[in-house]
Design a protein around this motif. Structure first.
Motif, PDB file in Angstrom:
ATOM      1  N   VAL A   1       0.853  -1.181   0.000  1.00  0.00           N
ATOM      2  CA  VAL A   1       0.000   0.000   0.000  1.00  0.00           C
ATOM      3  C   VAL A   1       0.894   1.238   0.000  1.00  0.00           C
ATOM      4  N   GLY A   2       0.611   2.167  -0.894  1.00  0.00           N
ATOM      5  CA  GLY A   2       1.383   3.402  -0.985  1.00  0.00           C
ATOM      6  C   GLY A   2       2.559   3.309  -1.937  1.00  0.00           C
ATOM      7  N   SER A   3       2.876   2.111  -2.384  1.00  0.00           N
ATOM      8  CA  SER A   3       3.966   1.915  -3.329  1.00  0.00           C
ATOM      9  C   SER A   3       3.374   2.005  -4.729  1.00  0.00           C
ATOM     10  N   GLU A   4       3.978   2.802  -5.580  1.00  0.00           N
ATOM     11  CA  GLU A   4       3.444   3.018  -6.931  1.00  0.00           C
ATOM     12  C   GLU A   4       4.070   2.055  -7.925  1.00  0.00           C
ATOM     13  N   ASP A   5       3.232   1.386  -8.709  1.00  0.00           N
ATOM     14  CA  ASP A   5       3.708   0.440  -9.723  1.00  0.00           C
ATOM     15  C   ASP A   5       4.112   1.212 -10.974  1.00  0.00           C
ATOM     16  N   ASP A   6       5.326   1.723 -10.934  1.00  0.00           N
ATOM     17  CA  ASP A   6       5.845   2.430 -12.098  1.00  0.00           C
ATOM     18  C   ASP A   6       7.189   1.809 -12.469  1.00  0.00           C
ATOM     19  N   SER A   7       7.863   2.367 -13.390  1.00  0.00           N
ATOM     20  CA  SER A   7       9.074   1.737 -13.912  1.00  0.00           C
ATOM     21  C   SER A   7      10.356   2.112 -13.165  1.00  0.00           C
ATOM     22  N   ASP A   8      10.249   2.770 -12.017  1.00  0.00           N
ATOM     23  CA  ASP A   8      11.474   3.198 -11.326  1.00  0.00           C
ATOM     24  C   ASP A   8      12.185   2.070 -10.580  1.00  0.00           C
ATOM     25  N   GLY A   9      11.534   0.905 -10.460  1.00  0.00           N
ATOM     26  CA  GLY A   9      12.178  -0.232  -9.817  1.00  0.00           C
ATOM     27  C   GLY A   9      12.006  -0.303  -8.322  1.00  0.00           C
ATOM     28  N   ASN A  10      11.283   0.642  -7.730  1.00  0.00           N
ATOM     29  CA  ASN A  10      11.133   0.666  -6.278  1.00  0.00           C
ATOM     30  C   ASN A  10       9.785   0.162  -5.782  1.00  0.00           C
ATOM     31  N   PHE A  11       8.924  -0.279  -6.694  1.00  0.00           N
ATOM     32  CA  PHE A  11       7.637  -0.843  -6.298  1.00  0.00           C
ATOM     33  C   PHE A  11       7.889  -2.089  -5.458  1.00  0.00           C
ATOM     34  N   GLU A  12       7.198  -2.227  -4.365  1.00  0.00           N
ATOM     35  CA  GLU A  12       7.426  -3.342  -3.445  1.00  0.00           C
ATOM     36  C   GLU A  12       6.412  -4.465  -3.673  1.00  0.00           C
ATOM     37  N   TRP A  13       6.944  -5.622  -4.072  1.00  0.00           N
ATOM     38  CA  TRP A  13       6.127  -6.820  -4.218  1.00  0.00           C
ATOM     39  C   TRP A  13       6.191  -7.604  -2.917  1.00  0.00           C
ATOM     40  N   ILE A  14       5.035  -7.956  -2.366  1.00  0.00           N
ATOM     41  CA  ILE A  14       4.950  -8.771  -1.154  1.00  0.00           C
ATOM     42  C   ILE A  14       4.428 -10.139  -1.573  1.00  0.00           C
ATOM     43  N   MET A  15       5.265 -11.151  -1.427  1.00  0.00           N
ATOM     44  CA  MET A  15       4.884 -12.492  -1.873  1.00  0.00           C
ATOM     45  C   MET A  15       3.648 -12.977  -1.121  1.00  0.00           C
ATOM     46  N   ARG A  16       2.762 -13.591  -1.867  1.00  0.00           N
ATOM     47  CA  ARG A  16       1.543 -14.141  -1.278  1.00  0.00           C
ATOM     48  C   ARG A  16       1.916 -15.212  -0.246  1.00  0.00           C
ATOM     49  N   PRO A  17       1.291 -15.178   0.939  1.00  0.00           N
ATOM     50  CA  PRO A  17       1.650 -16.143   1.988  1.00  0.00           C
ATOM     51  C   PRO A  17       1.450 -17.597   1.564  1.00  0.00           C
ATOM     52  N   GLU A  18       0.475 -17.850   0.715  1.00  0.00           N
ATOM     53  CA  GLU A  18       0.241 -19.217   0.240  1.00  0.00           C
ATOM     54  C   GLU A  18       1.400 -19.690  -0.636  1.00  0.00           C
ATOM     55  N   LEU A  19       2.003 -18.770  -1.387  1.00  0.00           N
ATOM     56  CA  LEU A  19       3.174 -19.098  -2.200  1.00  0.00           C
ATOM     57  C   LEU A  19       4.391 -19.313  -1.305  1.00  0.00           C
ATOM     58  N   VAL A  20       4.535 -18.487  -0.289  1.00  0.00           N
ATOM     59  CA  VAL A  20       5.634 -18.670   0.673  1.00  0.00           C
ATOM     60  C   VAL A  20       5.542 -20.072   1.283  1.00  0.00           C
ATOM     61  N   ALA A  21       4.348 -20.447   1.713  1.00  0.00           N
ATOM     62  CA  ALA A  21       4.149 -21.774   2.317  1.00  0.00           C
ATOM     63  C   ALA A  21       4.467 -22.881   1.316  1.00  0.00           C
ATOM     64  N   ALA A  22       4.066 -22.705   0.076  1.00  0.00           N
ATOM     65  CA  ALA A  22       4.344 -23.708  -0.958  1.00  0.00           C
ATOM     66  C   ALA A  22       5.850 -23.857  -1.173  1.00  0.00           C
ATOM     67  N   LEU A  23       6.555 -22.743  -1.267  1.00  0.00           N
ATOM     68  CA  LEU A  23       8.000 -22.796  -1.494  1.00  0.00           C
ATOM     69  C   LEU A  23       8.724 -23.482  -0.339  1.00  0.00           C
ATOM     70  N   HIS A  24       8.283 -23.215   0.887  1.00  0.00           N
ATOM     71  CA  HIS A  24       8.888 -23.882   2.048  1.00  0.00           C
ATOM     72  C   HIS A  24       8.566 -25.374   2.035  1.00  0.00           C
ATOM     73  N   ALA A  25       7.324 -25.717   1.733  1.00  0.00           N
ATOM     74  CA  ALA A  25       6.930 -27.134   1.715  1.00  0.00           C
ATOM     75  C   ALA A  25       7.704 -27.903   0.647  1.00  0.00           C
ATOM     76  N   MET A  26       8.009 -27.241  -0.461  1.00  0.00           N
ATOM     77  CA  MET A  26       8.743 -27.869  -1.563  1.00  0.00           C
ATOM     78  C   MET A  26      10.247 -27.852  -1.344  1.00  0.00           C
ATOM     79  N   LYS A  27      10.670 -27.158  -0.284  1.00  0.00           N
ATOM     80  CA  LYS A  27      12.090 -26.969   0.021  1.00  0.00           C
ATOM     81  C   LYS A  27      12.808 -26.219  -1.102  1.00  0.00           C
ATOM     82  N   TRP A  28      12.083 -25.292  -1.725  1.00  0.00           N
ATOM     83  CA  TRP A  28      12.638 -24.430  -2.772  1.00  0.00           C
ATOM     84  C   TRP A  28      13.111 -23.112  -2.195  1.00  0.00           C
ATOM     85  N   ALA A  29      12.756 -22.829  -0.954  1.00  0.00           N
ATOM     86  CA  ALA A  29      13.121 -21.541  -0.356  1.00  0.00           C
ATOM     87  C   ALA A  29      14.244 -21.713   0.637  1.00  0.00           C
TER      88      ALA A  29
END
Length: 131
Positions: free
Chosen positions: A103-131
């Motif tokens: 929230v408050g981060s602008e999706d523009d081309s400056d490279g500073n937009f903050e992506w927050i990984m979806r918690p379900e994806l985080v859990a999947a990556l840990h379960a797969m031992k990919w993280a």
């Protein structure tokens, strides 16, 4: 809140696992794309920017990092059967399949937009031992 920081789940952890494995088997997940997933998953609060990706992977610029992220996100989204929202009068934001925007981060081309990984994806990556 806008469409890009809506934290409602789009898939379960098991669905993300299946989509990641199908993506790996279908088009492959490059070492760079795996590194991106790992770096974001391991980052504080699972937050990463295109600038950070570009620096970590020694990419030419933030646009190259955004392309890597979007390519992987689109492949995963297609395996999930999910189409993320587009920007008003703009392209589909494929990255939304992997993350929500801060929230408050602008999706523009400056490279500073903050992506927050979806918690379900985080859990999947840990379960797969990919993280």
């Amino acid at each position: 809140m806008n469409d890009f920081n809506d934290p409602r789940p789009i898939a379960t952890s098991d669905e993300f696992k299946a989509a990641l494995l199908a993506t790996r088997d279908w088009i492959g997940i490059s070492p760079a794309q795996l590194h991106i997933l790992q770096a974001q998953c391991r980052a504080s609060d699972s937050v990463i920017t295109a600038e950070q990706i570009a620096n970590q992977l020694a990419l030419k610029n933030c646009a190259a990092a955004r392309r890597q992220y979007a390519t992987l996100a689109r492949a995963v989204a297609e395996k999930l059967g999910y189409e993320p929202p587009g920007a008003p009068k703009g392209p589909v934001r494929w990255w939304f399949a992997l993350s929500v925007g801060r929230v408050g981060s602008e999706d523009d081309s400056d490279g500073n937009f903050e992506w927050i990984m979806r918690p379900e994806l985080v859990a999947a990556l840990h379960a797969m031992k990919w993280a």
